[in-house]
Enzyme design. Structure first.
Site, PDB file in Angstrom:
ATOM      1  CG  HIS A   1      71.646  -0.471   4.609  1.00 54.38           C
ATOM      2  ND1 HIS A   1      71.315   0.662   3.735  1.00 54.38           N
ATOM      3  CD2 HIS A   1      69.754   0.037   4.531  1.00 54.38           C
ATOM      4  CE1 HIS A   1      70.399   1.364   3.658  1.00 54.38           C
ATOM      5  NE2 HIS A   1      69.479   0.843   4.123  1.00 54.38           N
TER       6      HIS A   1
ATOM      7  CD  GLU B   1      65.662  -2.136   2.686  1.00 51.59           C
ATOM      8  OE1 GLU B   1      65.176  -1.216   3.289  1.00 51.59           O
ATOM      9  OE2 GLU B   1      67.079  -1.314   2.832  1.00 51.59           O
TER      10      GLU B   1
HETATM   11  P1  PGA Z   1      64.380   5.279   2.885  1.00 44.91           P
HETATM   12  O1  PGA Z   1      65.607   3.937   3.257  1.00 44.91           O
HETATM   13  O2  PGA Z   1      62.981   4.562   3.317  1.00 44.91           O
HETATM   14  O3  PGA Z   1      64.707   6.258   2.566  1.00 44.91           O
HETATM   15  O4  PGA Z   1      64.155   4.384   0.863  1.00 44.91           O
HETATM   16  C1  PGA Z   1      65.287   2.812   3.587  1.00 44.91           C
HETATM   17  C2  PGA Z   1      66.486   2.536   4.418  1.00 44.91           C
HETATM   18  O5  PGA Z   1      67.896   2.790   3.728  1.00 44.91           O
HETATM   19  O6  PGA Z   1      66.710   1.117   3.944  1.00 44.91           O
END
Ligand code: PGA
Length: 255
Positions: free
Chosen positions: A101, A171
Site C-alpha cells: 500500500h 491505486e
Molecule cells: P481512500 O483510500 O478510499 O480513502 O482514497 C484508498 C486506500 O488507501 O486504499
C-alpha cells in the site's frame, strides 16, 4: 464498460482505525442489510482490519466476507520483534494480505524488493496477496503512467505462477484520500495493460481492482470500467452507513 454479469469485489482497508464497538456496529449494519440491500454473492467483500481484530472478524464473518491483513513480515520467522508472518496469518485462517500500500511505501520503508519478497512468502504460506501499485502525480503528468505501472508489475510478479490466487489494486498515489480520481479512460488504459501482462503469464481472469477516492457516487461508474473487477476503499469504510450505501449502489451493477 464491463458487462453486469460478474460480482463486484470491495476491499475495505480500515487502516489504523476502529475499535471493538465500532467493528461490532459495522458488522451489525452489514448483517441486517444482507439479502435486502446487498448480498455477498453479487458484492464480494474482503475486510482488512488492524491485526488485533482479525480473529474476531474471522469468527463473525458468517459467509459475508473474507478477511485480509494490512501487511505481513518480510521474514518467514525469527527475531523480528513486532512482526507478523504470512504463515501466522494462514494459521489463524486469514485469506488475504494487502501488500505495498502506498502509505507503507511512503513511511514504513516498503520498497519494490520488500513487497516482492512479502508476496513470495504469502504465496508459500497459502495467503493470497492483494498487491497495490500506482504512479505519482508527477509520473502521470509526464505521460509515463502506463510505463511506470508496467515496470512495477513486471518486477512484483516475477515469481508468480498461474496457479497462485492474488489480486492487483491500481491505486494512483494522487487519488488516495484526495477526492481526485482518474478518468474512466485512464483507468481502462492501465487495466488494459495489466490484463495484457497477466495474460502473457497465463493468468486468464485476473482480479484487478481500482482504488483511490471511491465514493458512493462514483463507484458504480468507475468500477464498471473494462477490466475492473472491484474496488479498494479507505475512507468509505469509516462509516458503516456510507459503506452500506456504496454496496447498495453496486448491487445494481453486479449479479
Ligand atoms: P481512500 O483510500 O478510499 O480513502 O482514497 C484508498 C486506500 O488507501 O486504499
Amino acid at each position: 464498460m464491463r458487462e453486469n454479469l460478474q460480482p463486484t469485489w470491495i476491499v475495505a482497508n480500515f487502516k489504523e482505525n476502529g475499535s471493538r464497538p465500532f467493528f461490532e456496529d459495522f458488522l451489525e449494519v452489514l448483517s441486517k442489510a444482507r439479502g435486502r440491500v446487498w448480498n455477498p454473492e453479487s458484492v464480494r467483500l474482503i475486510l482488512c482490519p488492524p491485526f488485533p481484530y482479525i480473529p474476531w472478524f474471522l469468527e463473525h464473518g458468517d459467509g459475508m466476507f473474507e478477511v485480509g491483513a494490512q501487511d505481513c513480515s518480510l521474514y518467514a520467522s525469527g527475531a523480528f520483534t513486532g512482526e507478523v508472518s504470512a504463515s501466522m496469518l494462514r494459521d489463524i485462517g486469514c485469506q488475504w494480505v494487502l501488500l505495498g500500500h502506498s502509505e507503507r511505501r511512503l513511511w514504513a520503508g516498503d520498497t519494490q524488493e520488500s513487497v516482492a519478497q512479502k508476496a513470495r512468502l504469502a504465496f508459500e504460506a497459502g495467503v493470497s496477496p492483494l498487491i497495490c501499485i500506482g504512479e505519482s502525480l508527477d509520473v502521470r503528468q509526464r505521460g509515463q503512467a502506463v510505463d511506470f505501472i508496467r515496470q512495477q508489475v513486471l518486477f512484483l510478479l516475477k515469481d508468480i505462477s498461474p496457479q497462485h490466487r492474488f489480486a492487483l489494486a491500481y491505486e494512483p498515489l494522487w487519488a488516495i484520500g484526495s477526492g481526485l480520481t482518474p478518468s474512466e479512460g485512464e483507468i481502462e488504459e492501465i487495466h488494459g495493460e495489466l490484463e495484457l501482462i497477466l495474460r502473457s503469464m497465463g493468468i486468464r481472469e485476473p482480479l484487478l481492482f481500482y482504488g483511490g477516492s471511491l465514493s458512493t457516487e462514483n463507484a458504480p461508474q468507475l468500477l464498471r470500467c473494462n477490466g475492473v473487477k472491484g474496488g479498494l476503499v479507505g475512507r468509505p469504510c469509516l462509516d458503516p452507513k456510507v459503506f452500506l450505501s456504496m454496496l447498495e449502489g453496486l448491487s445494481s451493477i453486479s449479479s
